[in-house]
Design an enzyme around this catalytic site. Structure first.
Site, mmCIF file in Angstrom:
data_model
loop_
_atom_site.group_PDB
_atom_site.id
_atom_site.type_symbol
_atom_site.label_atom_id
_atom_site.label_comp_id
_atom_site.label_asym_id
_atom_site.label_seq_id
_atom_site.Cartn_x
_atom_site.Cartn_y
_atom_site.Cartn_z
ATOM 1 N N CYS A 163 12.058 -11.548 26.407
ATOM 2 C CA CYS A 163 11.498 -12.915 26.459
ATOM 3 C C CYS A 163 12.448 -13.966 25.896
ATOM 4 O O CYS A 163 12.155 -15.153 25.890
ATOM 5 C CB CYS A 163 10.179 -12.962 25.668
ATOM 6 S SG CYS A 163 10.423 -12.912 23.871
ATOM 7 N N ASN A 171 10.543 2.494 0.880
ATOM 8 C CA ASN A 171 11.935 2.190 1.213
ATOM 9 C C ASN A 171 12.090 2.028 2.718
ATOM 10 O O ASN A 171 11.375 2.648 3.500
ATOM 11 C CB ASN A 171 12.861 3.310 0.703
ATOM 12 C CG ASN A 171 12.736 3.486 -0.797
ATOM 13 O OD1 ASN A 171 12.304 2.585 -1.505
ATOM 14 N ND2 ASN A 171 13.067 4.672 -1.285
ATOM 15 N N THR A 173 9.453 4.001 -8.398
ATOM 16 C CA THR A 173 8.857 2.722 -7.989
ATOM 17 C C THR A 173 8.280 2.014 -9.209
ATOM 18 O O THR A 173 7.752 2.638 -10.113
ATOM 19 C CB THR A 173 7.749 2.897 -6.920
ATOM 20 O OG1 THR A 173 7.208 1.613 -6.591
ATOM 21 C CG2 THR A 173 6.625 3.814 -7.390
ATOM 22 N N ASN A 198 10.526 8.478 -13.370
ATOM 23 C CA ASN A 198 11.173 7.163 -13.487
ATOM 24 C C ASN A 198 11.868 7.113 -14.846
ATOM 25 O O ASN A 198 11.273 7.547 -15.836
ATOM 26 C CB ASN A 198 10.084 6.074 -13.419
ATOM 27 C CG ASN A 198 10.654 4.699 -13.133
ATOM 28 O OD1 ASN A 198 11.670 4.311 -13.722
ATOM 29 N ND2 ASN A 198 10.043 3.982 -12.217
ATOM 30 N N HIS A 221 6.784 0.198 4.500
ATOM 31 C CA HIS A 221 7.372 -1.145 4.625
ATOM 32 C C HIS A 221 8.331 -1.255 5.803
ATOM 33 O O HIS A 221 9.166 -2.147 5.844
ATOM 34 C CB HIS A 221 8.068 -1.532 3.307
ATOM 35 C CG HIS A 221 7.105 -1.715 2.182
ATOM 36 N ND1 HIS A 221 7.468 -1.716 0.863
ATOM 37 C CD2 HIS A 221 5.758 -1.865 2.185
ATOM 38 C CE1 HIS A 221 6.394 -1.881 0.103
ATOM 39 N NE2 HIS A 221 5.345 -1.958 0.875
HETATM 40 P P1 OAD Z 1 11.737 -1.800 -7.695
HETATM 41 O O1 OAD Z 1 13.139 -2.327 -7.691
HETATM 42 O O2 OAD Z 1 10.597 -2.717 -7.989
HETATM 43 O O3 OAD Z 1 11.607 -0.598 -8.744
HETATM 44 C C1 OAD Z 1 12.554 0.427 -8.722
HETATM 45 C C2 OAD Z 1 12.105 1.454 -9.752
HETATM 46 O O4 OAD Z 1 13.004 2.554 -9.682
HETATM 47 C C3 OAD Z 1 12.137 0.936 -11.181
HETATM 48 O O5 OAD Z 1 10.915 1.272 -11.821
HETATM 49 C C4 OAD Z 1 13.316 1.690 -11.812
HETATM 50 O O6 OAD Z 1 13.063 1.984 -13.184
HETATM 51 C C5 OAD Z 1 13.306 2.954 -11.007
HETATM 52 N N1 OAD Z 1 14.593 3.658 -10.945
HETATM 53 C C6 OAD Z 1 15.842 3.145 -11.024
HETATM 54 N N2 OAD Z 1 16.752 4.139 -10.887
HETATM 55 C C7 OAD Z 1 16.045 5.300 -10.719
HETATM 56 C C8 OAD Z 1 16.398 6.656 -10.523
HETATM 57 N N3 OAD Z 1 17.683 7.048 -10.474
HETATM 58 N N4 OAD Z 1 15.408 7.574 -10.379
HETATM 59 C C9 OAD Z 1 14.094 7.198 -10.436
HETATM 60 N N5 OAD Z 1 13.692 5.915 -10.609
HETATM 61 C C10 OAD Z 1 14.661 4.990 -10.749
HETATM 62 O O7 OAD Z 1 11.536 -1.103 -6.273
HETATM 63 P P2 OAD Z 1 10.173 -0.648 -5.617
HETATM 64 O O8 OAD Z 1 9.175 -0.237 -6.638
HETATM 65 O O9 OAD Z 1 10.496 0.337 -4.553
HETATM 66 O O10 OAD Z 1 8.672 -4.432 -0.723
HETATM 67 O O11 OAD Z 1 9.693 -2.009 -4.922
HETATM 68 C C11 OAD Z 1 8.549 -1.896 -4.121
HETATM 69 C C12 OAD Z 1 8.638 -2.951 -3.088
HETATM 70 O O12 OAD Z 1 8.886 -4.229 -3.700
HETATM 71 C C13 OAD Z 1 9.775 -2.811 -2.106
HETATM 72 O O13 OAD Z 1 9.476 -1.874 -1.098
HETATM 73 C C14 OAD Z 1 9.830 -4.210 -1.537
HETATM 74 C C15 OAD Z 1 9.699 -5.000 -2.808
HETATM 75 O O14 OAD Z 1 9.036 -6.189 -2.617
HETATM 76 C C16 OAD Z 1 8.881 -5.059 0.486
HETATM 77 O O15 OAD Z 1 9.992 -5.295 0.882
HETATM 78 C C17 OAD Z 1 7.633 -5.374 1.232
#
Ligand code: OAD
Length: 244
Positions: A151, A103, A189, A214, A120
């Site tokens: 710059c 995050n 995640t 999750n 990130h």
């Molecule tokens: P995602 O949006 O891909 O996944 C979010 C996850 O959180 C999902 O698996 C949901 O089921 C879960 N979720 C939702 N609500 C929740 C809760 N209350 N408690 C626990 N889990 C919950 O987000 P990320 O996995 O963080 O990268 O995405 C990873 C990366 O993909 C981000 O950092 C970003 C994106 O591309 C960059 O910006 C480089």
């Protein structure tokens, strides 16, 4: 979650070190949309993948800068949730504890976590797009994007865009923590983005007891020892209560 499975409890009690990887799900309860949620409001017509890239910034710096300014406002109004707060408490309780996050919202720091490894980057950091180094912008400016005071180049947010390398030190720290962890928590995640998504698998290979928190199954679910289905805030608050 009604009770903590015995194997988890015993691994936790005997753990010398605990490592954690968080994703957008832990901030969902603070009102910050997850990455793969639909974009809301006026941004609905763009996919993050079309905005969070160096090419998008080159093509339309103003649009990308405005998107990040919108995300900053969203996060500025958010408060750390029960999950962020519980992790900050656990960090104080466990001598060898490492938190890595995907995050960019800075909510772990606002909850009291010390120096989480921000894999990130951070939404509130500004970089000169030409020099790649941080810039301190004098104050809020209407210029979009602002210009580097050194710059004159365009300023970009200090976040990792698709196709860009992760901050080396943060990733090395997270890899080392995964390699020595006795318990590894993967929280909120989808595990779809690498190399961050490789960390839980590396932890398991190194002998850690891996626990996923999750509400939904994810591509990581098959690799973990235990999947706790539920919201990060509820489950982490329960663990904080029930575990030493
Ligand atoms: P995602 O949006 O891909 O996944 C979010 C996850 O959180 C999902 O698996 C949901 O089921 C879960 N979720 C939702 N609500 C929740 C809760 N209350 N408690 C626990 N889990 C919950 O987000 P990320 O996995 O963080 O990268 O995405 C990873 C990366 O993909 C981000 O950092 C970003 C994106 O591309 C960059 O910006 C480089």
């Amino acid at each position: 979650m009604d009770r903590i499975p015995e194997e988890f409890r015993s691994r936790w009690v005997s753990a010398g070190s605990v490592a954690v990887l968080t994703g957008a799900g832990i901030s969902a309860e603070s009102g910050v949309p997850t990455f793969r949620d639909a974009q809301t409001g006026l941004w609905a017509r763009w996919r993050p993948e079309d905005l969070a890239t160096p090419q998008a910034f080159q093509r339309n710096p103003r649009l990308v800068w405005d998107w990040y300014r919108w995300r900053r406002e969203l996060v500025r109004d958010a408060e750390p949730g029960a999950g962020h707060l519980a992790l900050a408490q656990l960090e104080r309780r466990i001598p060898r504890f490492h938190l890595a996050t995907q995050n960019v919202d800075g909510l772990h720091q606002r909850a009291g976590s010390k120096e989480p490894a921000e894999l990130h980057g951070n939404l509130f950091r500004d970089l000169c797009a030409y020099e790649g180094t941080e810039v301190e912008l004098p104050e809020e400016t209407d210029e979009a994007p602002p210009r580097c005071p050194r710059c004159g180049g365009p300023v970009r947010p200090g976040v990792v865009w698709f196709g860009e390398p992760l901050p080396r030190r943060a990733m090395q720290e997270a890899e080392s923590a995964a390699a020595v962890s006795d318990v590894y928590l993967v929280i909120g995640t989808s595990g779809m983005v690498h190399p961050a998504g490789d960390l839980p698998v590396a932890a398991r290979r190194a002998g850690a007891f891996v626990v996923e928190i999750n509400p939904e199954p994810t591509p990581i679910t098959d690799f973990v020892h235990l999947s706790l289905r539920g919201r990060a805030g509820n489950i982490l608050a329960t663990l904080l209560e029930a575990l030493p």
